[in-house]
Motif scaffolding. Sequence first.
Motif, PDB file in Angstrom:
ATOM      1  N   GLU A  66       0.808  -1.223   0.000  1.00 36.70           N
ATOM      2  CA  GLU A  66       0.000   0.000   0.000  1.00 36.70           C
ATOM      3  C   GLU A  66       0.841   1.273   0.000  1.00 36.70           C
ATOM      4  O   GLU A  66       0.325   2.363  -0.252  1.00 36.70           O
ATOM      5  CB  GLU A  66      -0.968   0.004   1.189  1.00 36.70           C
ATOM      6  CG  GLU A  66      -0.311   0.108   2.548  1.00 36.70           C
ATOM      7  CD  GLU A  66       0.050  -1.235   3.154  1.00 36.70           C
ATOM      8  OE1 GLU A  66       0.294  -1.268   4.367  1.00 36.70           O
ATOM      9  OE2 GLU A  66       0.099  -2.256   2.443  1.00 36.70           O
ATOM     10  N   HIS A  67       2.149   1.150   0.234  1.00 35.52           N
ATOM     11  CA  HIS A  67       3.044   2.303   0.209  1.00 35.52           C
ATOM     12  C   HIS A  67       3.845   2.381  -1.094  1.00 35.52           C
ATOM     13  O   HIS A  67       4.737   3.221  -1.221  1.00 35.52           O
ATOM     14  CB  HIS A  67       3.995   2.258   1.408  1.00 35.52           C
ATOM     15  CG  HIS A  67       3.279   2.252   2.719  1.00 35.52           C
ATOM     16  ND1 HIS A  67       2.590   3.348   3.204  1.00 35.52           N
ATOM     17  CD2 HIS A  67       3.094   1.274   3.624  1.00 35.52           C
ATOM     18  CE1 HIS A  67       2.038   3.046   4.362  1.00 35.52           C
ATOM     19  NE2 HIS A  67       2.323   1.790   4.631  1.00 35.52           N
ATOM     20  N   GLY A  68       3.541   1.479  -2.031  1.00 35.02           N
ATOM     21  CA  GLY A  68       4.216   1.490  -3.320  1.00 35.02           C
ATOM     22  C   GLY A  68       5.522   0.724  -3.353  1.00 35.02           C
ATOM     23  O   GLY A  68       6.232   0.770  -4.355  1.00 35.02           O
ATOM     24  N   ARG A  69       5.846  -0.009  -2.299  1.00 28.92           N
ATOM     25  CA  ARG A  69       7.086  -0.800  -2.262  1.00 28.92           C
ATOM     26  C   ARG A  69       6.858  -2.155  -2.922  1.00 28.92           C
ATOM     27  O   ARG A  69       5.859  -2.820  -2.640  1.00 28.92           O
ATOM     28  CB  ARG A  69       7.545  -1.005  -0.823  1.00 28.92           C
ATOM     29  CG  ARG A  69       7.981   0.273  -0.144  1.00 28.92           C
ATOM     30  CD  ARG A  69       8.417  -0.009   1.277  1.00 28.92           C
ATOM     31  NE  ARG A  69       7.297  -0.527   2.048  1.00 28.92           N
ATOM     32  CZ  ARG A  69       6.813   0.031   3.147  1.00 28.92           C
ATOM     33  NH1 ARG A  69       7.355   1.128   3.626  1.00 28.92           N
ATOM     34  NH2 ARG A  69       5.790  -0.507   3.778  1.00 28.92           N
ATOM     35  N   VAL A  70       7.798  -2.576  -3.748  1.00 28.96           N
ATOM     36  CA  VAL A  70       7.746  -3.894  -4.382  1.00 28.96           C
ATOM     37  C   VAL A  70       8.317  -4.908  -3.395  1.00 28.96           C
ATOM     38  O   VAL A  70       9.407  -4.705  -2.848  1.00 28.96           O
ATOM     39  CB  VAL A  70       8.545  -3.918  -5.700  1.00 28.96           C
ATOM     40  CG1 VAL A  70       8.593  -5.326  -6.273  1.00 28.96           C
ATOM     41  CG2 VAL A  70       7.943  -2.942  -6.711  1.00 28.96           C
ATOM     42  N   VAL A  71       7.558  -5.976  -3.155  1.00 33.04           N
ATOM     43  CA  VAL A  71       7.993  -7.059  -2.270  1.00 33.04           C
ATOM     44  C   VAL A  71       7.767  -8.375  -3.006  1.00 33.04           C
ATOM     45  O   VAL A  71       6.951  -8.446  -3.923  1.00 33.04           O
ATOM     46  CB  VAL A  71       7.236  -7.038  -0.916  1.00 33.04           C
ATOM     47  CG1 VAL A  71       7.636  -5.836  -0.091  1.00 33.04           C
ATOM     48  CG2 VAL A  71       5.732  -7.067  -1.121  1.00 33.04           C
ATOM     49  N   SER A  72       8.499  -9.417  -2.585  1.00 32.63           N
ATOM     50  CA  SER A  72       8.312 -10.708  -3.237  1.00 32.63           C
ATOM     51  C   SER A  72       8.399 -11.829  -2.216  1.00 32.63           C
ATOM     52  O   SER A  72       8.786 -11.619  -1.071  1.00 32.63           O
ATOM     53  CB  SER A  72       9.348 -10.906  -4.350  1.00 32.63           C
ATOM     54  OG  SER A  72      10.641 -11.068  -3.801  1.00 32.63           O
TER      55      SER A  72
END
Length: 130
Positions: A66-72
Amino acid sequence: MPDTRERPVVFFDGGCPLCRREIGHYRRLDTAGRIDWRDIHADAAALEARGIAWEDAMRRMHAVDEHGRVVSGAYAFVATWRHLPYYRVAGAVLHRLPPVVWLMDRVYNVFARSRWRSRCRDGVCPPPPL
């Protein structure tokens, strides 16, 4: 101060039967439409806008929180669960326990490598259309 949150995005391999079942379960729970679900097998264009390589996304689940960070990997699951009924509490708790998520991610890596080898060997996973 303005709210900088955005709707999370989950990228998934819609060509993978296991992935389709799991994401289908999550989508049925997402009756409020809190998550933007993107099938990268059908349309990989959204990955490029986020700087995610198609092959990386095929190897591990990716999401944009929701903060625009890419996670995987497990981090993407936790980011997803935080917005779903029945998973929200687990997602919130795990979000506050980075060592546990790190360990989950190590386990996920074993699964992801196995899935990639069994699904994408011999060119079964064609590259995205240009």
